[in-house]
Design an enzyme around this catalytic site. Structure first.
Site, PDB file in Angstrom:
ATOM      1  N   HIS A  24       1.108  -1.563   0.127  1.00  0.00           N
ATOM      2  CA  HIS A  24      -0.111   0.247   0.156  1.00  0.00           C
ATOM      3  C   HIS A  24       0.850   0.849   0.041  1.00  0.00           C
ATOM      4  O   HIS A  24       0.432   2.041  -0.826  1.00  0.00           O
ATOM      5  CB  HIS A  24      -0.990  -0.102   1.234  1.00  0.00           C
ATOM      6  N   ASN A  26       3.823   1.472  -1.185  1.00  0.00           N
ATOM      7  CA  ASN A  26       4.338   1.616  -2.668  1.00  0.00           C
ATOM      8  C   ASN A  26       3.907   2.749  -3.337  1.00  0.00           C
ATOM      9  O   ASN A  26       3.672   3.722  -4.056  1.00  0.00           O
ATOM     10  CB  ASN A  26       5.069   0.418  -3.469  1.00  0.00           C
ATOM     11  N   ASP A 118      -6.031   6.491   1.987  1.00  0.00           N
ATOM     12  CA  ASP A 118      -5.849   4.847   1.660  1.00  0.00           C
ATOM     13  C   ASP A 118      -7.612   3.795   1.897  1.00  0.00           C
ATOM     14  O   ASP A 118      -7.948   4.413   2.596  1.00  0.00           O
ATOM     15  CB  ASP A 118      -4.984   3.574   2.214  1.00  0.00           C
ATOM     16  N   TRP A 337      15.482 -10.105   0.299  1.00  0.00           N
ATOM     17  CA  TRP A 337      14.621  -8.802  -0.166  1.00  0.00           C
ATOM     18  C   TRP A 337      14.775  -8.482  -1.634  1.00  0.00           C
ATOM     19  O   TRP A 337      16.341  -8.717  -1.115  1.00  0.00           O
ATOM     20  CB  TRP A 337      14.187  -7.628   0.542  1.00  0.00           C
ATOM     21  N   HIS A 355       2.277 -14.420  -5.089  1.00  0.00           N
ATOM     22  CA  HIS A 355       1.318 -15.090  -4.593  1.00  0.00           C
ATOM     23  C   HIS A 355       0.060 -13.953  -5.267  1.00  0.00           C
ATOM     24  O   HIS A 355      -1.109 -14.145  -4.302  1.00  0.00           O
ATOM     25  CB  HIS A 355       1.911 -14.039  -2.854  1.00  0.00           C
ATOM     26  N   GLY A 357      -0.379 -10.445  -5.341  1.00  0.00           N
ATOM     27  CA  GLY A 357      -0.840  -8.745  -4.854  1.00  0.00           C
ATOM     28  C   GLY A 357      -0.463  -8.477  -5.737  1.00  0.00           C
ATOM     29  O   GLY A 357       0.245  -8.681  -7.163  1.00  0.00           O
ATOM     30  N   TRP A 358      -1.024  -7.320  -5.897  1.00  0.00           N
ATOM     31  CA  TRP A 358      -1.460  -5.992  -7.043  1.00  0.00           C
ATOM     32  C   TRP A 358      -0.349  -5.686  -7.281  1.00  0.00           C
ATOM     33  O   TRP A 358      -0.421  -5.954  -8.840  1.00  0.00           O
ATOM     34  CB  TRP A 358      -2.879  -5.378  -6.293  1.00  0.00           C
ATOM     35  N   ASN A 359       0.641  -5.290  -6.952  1.00  0.00           N
ATOM     36  CA  ASN A 359       1.408  -4.452  -7.287  1.00  0.00           C
ATOM     37  C   ASN A 359       2.183  -5.487  -8.236  1.00  0.00           C
ATOM     38  O   ASN A 359       3.333  -5.484  -9.002  1.00  0.00           O
ATOM     39  CB  ASN A 359       2.235  -3.991  -6.307  1.00  0.00           C
ATOM     40  N   ASP A 379      -7.321 -10.232  -1.453  1.00  0.00           N
ATOM     41  CA  ASP A 379      -7.859 -10.010  -2.955  1.00  0.00           C
ATOM     42  C   ASP A 379      -6.980 -10.956  -3.669  1.00  0.00           C
ATOM     43  O   ASP A 379      -6.805 -11.011  -5.125  1.00  0.00           O
ATOM     44  CB  ASP A 379      -7.143  -8.737  -2.974  1.00  0.00           C
TER      45      ASP A 379
HETATM   46  C1  UDX Z   1      -0.540  -6.453  -0.027  1.00  0.00           C
HETATM   47  C2  UDX Z   1      -1.684  -7.606  -0.625  1.00  0.00           C
HETATM   48  O1  UDX Z   1      -0.990  -8.570  -0.486  1.00  0.00           O
HETATM   49  C3  UDX Z   1      -1.852  -7.654  -1.551  1.00  0.00           C
HETATM   50  O2  UDX Z   1      -3.123  -8.114  -2.056  1.00  0.00           O
HETATM   51  C4  UDX Z   1      -2.641  -6.225  -1.813  1.00  0.00           C
HETATM   52  O3  UDX Z   1      -3.391  -6.059  -3.681  1.00  0.00           O
HETATM   53  C5  UDX Z   1      -1.640  -5.003  -1.707  1.00  0.00           C
HETATM   54  O4  UDX Z   1      -1.633  -5.287  -0.522  1.00  0.00           O
HETATM   55  P1  UDX Z   1       1.608  -7.485  -1.024  1.00  0.00           P
HETATM   56  O5  UDX Z   1       1.772  -8.936  -0.400  1.00  0.00           O
HETATM   57  O6  UDX Z   1       2.889  -6.184   0.258  1.00  0.00           O
HETATM   58  O7  UDX Z   1       0.421  -6.860  -0.843  1.00  0.00           O
HETATM   59  O8  UDX Z   1       2.056  -7.269  -2.426  1.00  0.00           O
HETATM   60  P2  UDX Z   1       2.034  -6.147  -4.060  1.00  0.00           P
HETATM   61  O9  UDX Z   1       0.904  -5.875  -3.924  1.00  0.00           O
HETATM   62  O10 UDX Z   1       2.587  -7.338  -4.638  1.00  0.00           O
HETATM   63  O11 UDX Z   1       3.236  -5.696  -3.549  1.00  0.00           O
HETATM   64  C6  UDX Z   1       4.669  -6.097  -3.014  1.00  0.00           C
HETATM   65  C7  UDX Z   1       5.779  -4.808  -3.383  1.00  0.00           C
HETATM   66  O12 UDX Z   1       6.336  -4.658  -2.934  1.00  0.00           O
HETATM   67  C8  UDX Z   1       5.391  -4.797  -4.805  1.00  0.00           C
HETATM   68  O13 UDX Z   1       5.757  -3.570  -4.592  1.00  0.00           O
HETATM   69  C9  UDX Z   1       7.141  -5.620  -5.237  1.00  0.00           C
HETATM   70  O14 UDX Z   1       7.850  -4.875  -6.467  1.00  0.00           O
HETATM   71  C10 UDX Z   1       7.958  -5.099  -3.615  1.00  0.00           C
HETATM   72  N1  UDX Z   1       8.809  -5.602  -3.514  1.00  0.00           N
HETATM   73  C11 UDX Z   1       8.279  -7.549  -2.831  1.00  0.00           C
HETATM   74  C12 UDX Z   1      10.210  -5.655  -3.336  1.00  0.00           C
HETATM   75  O15 UDX Z   1      10.227  -4.637  -3.937  1.00  0.00           O
HETATM   76  N2  UDX Z   1      10.821  -6.858  -3.638  1.00  0.00           N
HETATM   77  C13 UDX Z   1      10.723  -8.640  -2.873  1.00  0.00           C
HETATM   78  O16 UDX Z   1      11.535  -8.585  -2.539  1.00  0.00           O
HETATM   79  C14 UDX Z   1       9.417  -8.108  -2.805  1.00  0.00           C
END
Ligand code: UDX
Length: 399
Positions: A24, A26, A118, A337, A355, A357-359, A379
């Site tokens: 969220h 990012n 948010d 990471w 997984h 995640g939307w990002n 989601d």
């Molecule tokens: C959470 C929920 O899981 C997701 O479903 C929702 O849509 C947003 O909040 P998260 O689990 O953090 O998100 O996953 P994601 O939405 O994919 O965001 C992860 C972020 O971390 C991405 O921008 C990705 O680029 C970044 N990331 C991930 C890194 O910079 N390094 C990593 O090793 C892994």
């Protein structure tokens, strides 16, 4: 965003309030950067728990509020996002109100055009209303994810959420959202009542807002955009994908291990499996070990992000099968990471085991990297079904 009075010319400050979760933070910080390039002055209000490095944003002003997260940090139930969300909506209300009131007094020239919060911080609508400040909402999921949240009977009696593998309906489609199977819905939360309460509050306060901003793009979700515009009779803006304007690296809460890029440079084009389950999902020890076995059996080069804490009760790599590291040798890299956007954009990356995640999903789509989808919760199952069954750019993998 513009006011309709004589102060229009100076109403150029926006106050943003991200939820303290990587996925969220990012998009909110990326949106702030986009608005800054359009001439807006930016103030970010953030919680004390999980905030981005101020030094990476010398062009923004930051204000910190107390959140009392430490009181519950060790009590968050696995698979229950509603616990965290509802707690923060209570604990942040008073400090946020004080902070926003103070900021409006400080910027008393009428220069603040709006708050962007948010969507999960639904309490902010009442605060903004009481201070007569328009509130815009950033919803960090896909449009389809938001539609699914609105359609699914989280709080109803029909009990999808309680079904198990043994029930005959487990593999059936859900009538309210036929793209999803009952087993996908079961994955979304371990606390359907709590989720129902938070989703209802969130959707009501999105409808009460001055407008919705989405990190998606029309070409990807045209039908869903039409549905959303009908369901929420407030202006909707699809401004994504944000990361194509500003990378997420500067808002990373964990240090990204950049040595992986030189390792990727030594690998053949499209040969590497990249694995990451995002910033909040947790998996069981046996799921973790299954990933390791799958990687051994695939025999392909891999880059695996194992976030410390991803397996509850383990510090980091202790649950790996015996001899795993010796067996994979130089073929695999495991890091805490990674610089994910750069990894996905690297020519050696051939596939993303994610997984959903939307990002992560958007970042993969934008680099044309096919996905293996193993959604964990919230989601993610909806995104995974879209990737595999609608856009057909990945395969669904998981029970
Ligand atoms: C959470 C929920 O899981 C997701 O479903 C929702 O849509 C947003 O909040 P998260 O689990 O953090 O998100 O996953 P994601 O939405 O994919 O965001 C992860 C972020 O971390 C991405 O921008 C990705 O680029 C970044 N990331 C991930 C890194 O910079 N390094 C990593 O090793 C892994």
């Amino acid at each position: 965003i513009h006011g309709n009075d004589q102060s229009t010319a100076i109403r150029r400050r926006i106050i943003l309030f991200p939820l303290p979760v990587q996925g969220h933070i990012n998009p909110m910080l990326q949106l702030a950067n986009i608005l800054h390039t359009q001439g807006f002055t930016i103030t970010i209000i953030h919680t004390q728990h999980n905030f981005p490095n101020h030094l990476n944003y010398p062009h923004f002003t930051f204000k910190s509020i107390s959140d009392r997260f430490f009181e519950v940090a060790n009590q968050i139930p696995k698979g229950d996002a509603s616990f965290f969300v509802k707690y923060l909506n209570r604990s942040c209300e008073e400090p946020f109100r004080d902070c926003l009131t103070g900021l409006l007094a400080e910027y008393d020239d009428g220069s603040v055009s709006c708050l962007i919060s948010d969507a999960l911080f639904y309490f902010t609508q009442a605060v903004a209303d009481s201070l007569k400040l328009p509130r815009m909402v950033l919803r960090t999921t896909s449009l389809a994810g938001a539609i699914a949240y609105g359609a699914l009977p989280f709080s109803s009696e029909n009990g999808y959420f309680k079904l198990t593998k043994e029930d005959s309906n487990y593999e059936a489609s859900v009538p309210e959202f036929p793209l999803m199977k009952v087993k996908d819905v079961v994955k979304m939360t371990t606390n359907p009542e709590g989720m129902g309460e938070f989703v209802t509050n969130m959707l009501n306060q999105m409808k009460a807002s001055s407008g919705l901003i989405w990190n998606t793009f029309k070409e990807l979700e045209e039908d869903a955009l039409e549905t959303i515009c009908q369901d929420f009779s407030v202006p909707c803006f699809t401004l994504g994908p944000f990361h194509k304007y500003f990378p997420a690296s500067s808002s990373s809460l964990i240090e990204q291990d950049r040595t992986v890029i030189s390792w990727l440079d030594t690998q053949a084009p499209k040969s590497v499996i990249y694995i990451s389950f995002g910033s909040v999902a947790r998996i069981t020890q046996s799921e973790f070990q299954e990933v390791a076995h799958a990687l051994t059996n695939a025999g392909l080069p891999f880059l695996w992000v194992v976030r410390p804490g991803v397996v509850p009760g383990s510090e980091w790599l202790e649950p790996l099968p015996e001899m795993f590291l010796e067996r994979v040798g130089d073929k695999g890299r495991i890091v805490k990471w990674a610089p994910q956007q750069d990894v996905l954009a690297h020519p050696a990356t051939g596939c993303f085991w994610t997984h959903c995640g939307w990002n992560s999903t958007l970042e993969s789509i934008c680099e044309g990297v096919p996905m293996v989808c193993s959604p964990c919760f919230v989601d993610q199952p909806v995104n995974a079904r879209y990737v595999s069954d609608v856009w057909k750019i990945g395969v669904f993998f998981g029970g």
